[in-house]
Design an enzyme around this catalytic site. Structure first.
Site, mmCIF file in Angstrom:
data_model
loop_
_atom_site.group_PDB
_atom_site.id
_atom_site.type_symbol
_atom_site.label_atom_id
_atom_site.label_comp_id
_atom_site.label_asym_id
_atom_site.label_seq_id
_atom_site.Cartn_x
_atom_site.Cartn_y
_atom_site.Cartn_z
ATOM 1 N N ASP A 29 -9.982 50.182 94.032
ATOM 2 C CA ASP A 29 -8.408 50.049 93.585
ATOM 3 C C ASP A 29 -7.837 51.251 93.273
ATOM 4 O O ASP A 29 -8.344 52.187 92.898
ATOM 5 C CB ASP A 29 -8.436 48.988 92.492
ATOM 6 C CG ASP A 29 -8.891 47.444 92.934
ATOM 7 O OD1 ASP A 29 -8.752 47.209 93.947
ATOM 8 O OD2 ASP A 29 -9.249 46.778 91.988
ATOM 9 N N TYR A 46 -21.564 51.143 88.720
ATOM 10 C CA TYR A 46 -19.984 51.370 88.088
ATOM 11 C C TYR A 46 -20.203 51.655 86.714
ATOM 12 O O TYR A 46 -21.048 51.363 86.207
ATOM 13 C CB TYR A 46 -19.293 50.249 88.588
ATOM 14 C CG TYR A 46 -18.981 49.960 89.956
ATOM 15 C CD1 TYR A 46 -17.782 50.479 90.417
ATOM 16 C CD2 TYR A 46 -19.988 49.092 90.559
ATOM 17 C CE1 TYR A 46 -17.414 49.893 91.743
ATOM 18 C CE2 TYR A 46 -19.437 48.703 91.863
ATOM 19 C CZ TYR A 46 -18.318 49.077 92.571
ATOM 20 O OH TYR A 46 -17.970 48.693 93.820
ATOM 21 N N ASP A 102 -7.447 43.145 85.267
ATOM 22 C CA ASP A 102 -7.736 44.407 85.087
ATOM 23 C C ASP A 102 -6.440 44.994 84.049
ATOM 24 O O ASP A 102 -5.527 44.244 84.172
ATOM 25 C CB ASP A 102 -7.892 45.453 86.297
ATOM 26 C CG ASP A 102 -6.568 45.325 87.154
ATOM 27 O OD1 ASP A 102 -5.563 44.907 86.923
ATOM 28 O OD2 ASP A 102 -6.841 45.988 88.288
ATOM 29 N N ARG A 144 -13.912 43.509 87.750
ATOM 30 C CA ARG A 144 -12.837 43.222 87.034
ATOM 31 C C ARG A 144 -13.134 41.524 86.796
ATOM 32 O O ARG A 144 -12.974 41.097 85.658
ATOM 33 C CB ARG A 144 -11.709 43.462 87.549
ATOM 34 C CG ARG A 144 -11.250 43.108 89.114
ATOM 35 C CD ARG A 144 -9.859 43.846 89.564
ATOM 36 N NE ARG A 144 -10.030 43.846 90.959
ATOM 37 C CZ ARG A 144 -9.172 43.279 91.570
ATOM 38 N NH1 ARG A 144 -8.235 42.290 90.857
ATOM 39 N NH2 ARG A 144 -8.998 43.082 92.965
#
Length: 303
Positions: free
Chosen positions: A38, A66, A80, A172
């Site tokens: 993103d 992550y 998010d 997310r």
């Protein structure tokens, strides 16, 4: 130029932006990324060039890692920080309870993709429908979270976590689901991809660094080879007798292997090298008449 640039994608760029900039920088058309990040997310985005574009889906299928900032108490439309706030609740910041809930998300999970995602339903991307104010029912997908480690508690409402997971995992959504399980809701406030397959933050370069290298005609120095990208795959080397069949995309019987994995089964994908240690391609293990052989899965012959 055939290989992979391990790009550190900075905030504000889409994955497509990164591909376009790399293409312009190195003056090559055959460029592709290996899994969308993103615009607000940062971190590892391998970009394949030349023949290595054949490896895009292979790298995309690899394990991902992550670092995320989970903010509890606030639910958003996009799961998010970029979305509109839907609800806020008081947070009971009980560290033992948070540890317990976070640990419950390790393993195979059924995850529903968020509306703000690139998943297609009936030929239309979910985020396009979401922008039209539509919400539709989505099928859940099986994903796997191999591990979640809490890096630090940041009261009154934040928890920094490291996640190792399979492809297709929405961090997310994971953050949102943890918030739901805690009863206060939550969203992903920040995201950094630290690893995808064989590519990690340690040797990632920013777009400006790539441009500087290209100006010195040294961009190729930052290029990782296809062999490096495939280093985690099991290897099969074949004898000189079978080289012709190997290069022509034929099946190679096990008796012509000069090197093979300690164990393997039907369906395994291996990296095939010829008798002179030249990379030929990815091959699939098959069994015919009780004997193993390899057959082409993705040819990577360098011209």
């Amino acid at each position: 130029m055939d290989g992979i640039f391990n790009i550190y994608k900075e905030k504000g760029f889409t994955s497509h932006d990164v591909v376009a900039i790399v293409r312009r920088t190195i003056h090559m058309k055959k460029v592709g990324h290996t899994g969308t990040l993103d615009p607000d997310a940062e971190g590892v985005l391998p970009v394949c060039v030349g023949k290595a574009t054949k490896l895009s889906d292979v790298i995309m299928d690899g394990r991902k890692s992550y670092r995320a900032m989970l903010r509890l108490g606030t639910t958003t439309t996009t799961e998010d920080a970029s979305g509109e706030v839907l609800e806020t609740k008081e947070v009971d910041f009980n560290e033992d309870r948070i540890r317990e809930v976070v640990a419950s998300f390790i393993g195979k999970l059924e995850q529903v993709p968020p509306m703000y995602s690139a998943v297609k339903v009936n030929g239309k991307k979910l985020y396009e429908l979401a922008r039209e104010g539509k919400e539709i029912e989505r099928k859940s997908r099986t994903i796997e979270v191999y591990d979640i480690r809490i890096r630090q508690f940041l009261p009154p409402d934040r928890v920094e976590i490291d996640v190792d997971c399979s492809k297709g995992t929405y961090i997310r959504t994971l953050c949102s689901d943890i918030g739901k399980a805690l009863g206060c809701g939550g969203h992903m406030a920040e995201l950094l991809r630290t690893r995808t397959g064989a590519f990690s933050l340690e040797n990632a370069i920013k777009l400006e660094e790539l441009k500087a290298l290209e100006e010195q005609e040294k961009a190729e120095e930052a290029l990782l080879t296809m062999e490096e990208a495939l280093k985690d795959f099991p290897v099969v080397k074949v004898s000189e007798k079978s080289a012709k069949f190997l290069y022509n995309g034929g099946k190679i019987q096990e008796r012509f292997f000069t090197e093979k994995p300690a164990s393997y089964k039907e369906g395994d994908i291996v990296v095939a090298y010829d008798h002179e240690n030249n990379l030929v391609g990815l091959y699939e293990m098959k069994k015919e008449n009780e004997n193993f052989l390899i057959k082409p899965y993705k040819m990577l012959i360098k011209e």
